[in-house]
Write an enzyme that holds these catalytic residues in place. Sequence first.
Site, short mmCIF file in Angstrom:
data_model
loop_
_atom_site.label_atom_id
_atom_site.label_comp_id
_atom_site.label_asym_id
_atom_site.label_seq_id
_atom_site.Cartn_x
_atom_site.Cartn_y
_atom_site.Cartn_z
N HIS A 7 15.79 76.33 3.82
CA HIS A 7 15.14 77.22 4.79
C HIS A 7 14.46 76.39 5.87
O HIS A 7 14.27 75.19 5.71
CB HIS A 7 14.13 78.15 4.12
CG HIS A 7 12.92 77.47 3.58
ND1 HIS A 7 12.91 76.84 2.35
CD2 HIS A 7 11.68 77.31 4.09
CE1 HIS A 7 11.71 76.33 2.13
NE2 HIS A 7 10.94 76.59 3.18
N HIS A 62 15.20 69.13 17.24
CA HIS A 62 15.40 70.54 17.56
C HIS A 62 16.17 71.20 16.43
O HIS A 62 16.73 70.53 15.56
CB HIS A 62 16.13 70.72 18.89
CG HIS A 62 17.53 70.24 18.93
ND1 HIS A 62 17.86 68.90 19.04
CD2 HIS A 62 18.70 70.90 18.85
CE1 HIS A 62 19.17 68.77 19.04
NE2 HIS A 62 19.72 69.98 18.92
N GLU A 108 18.53 75.43 19.81
CA GLU A 108 19.86 75.36 20.40
C GLU A 108 20.73 76.43 19.78
O GLU A 108 20.66 76.68 18.57
CB GLU A 108 20.47 73.98 20.13
CG GLU A 108 21.90 73.83 20.60
CD GLU A 108 22.54 72.52 20.15
OE1 GLU A 108 23.72 72.33 20.46
OE2 GLU A 108 21.86 71.70 19.49
#
Length: 133
Positions: A7, A62, A108
Amino acid sequence: MVTGLNHLTIAVSDLDRSCGFYVNSLGFKPEGRWDTGAYLSANELWLCLTLDTTSPANDYTHYAFSIDESNFDQTVARLKAAGASSWKDNSSEGASYYFLDPDGHKLELHSGTLASRLEAVRLKPYSGWRYPE
């Protein structure tokens, strides 16, 4: 041995705003919520939003979310309409859109896979690229 990603937990400064962003702009499904957090999902991806002091990365770190190419343009348009700022232009294979969430976390959308990336690198290797022995 690690078997995959379990997660992601992302610190947020405004739970209502962030839940709205991830649900309405990215299509995450709400799974549960409490005073200081929420669980969302996208297929097998489990996302936890938790109230905390936020400090987004100042480097290239990211989180990239998979998206089917047929939904890519529509989702990018929805993100732009929601005011999501772009933080990088795409220069790799596959459709990618790099954007910030409401707290400035770098995200992204990417339509490629590891296999498509490795094929692109095979055709045009990165400087110093080598395969594991």
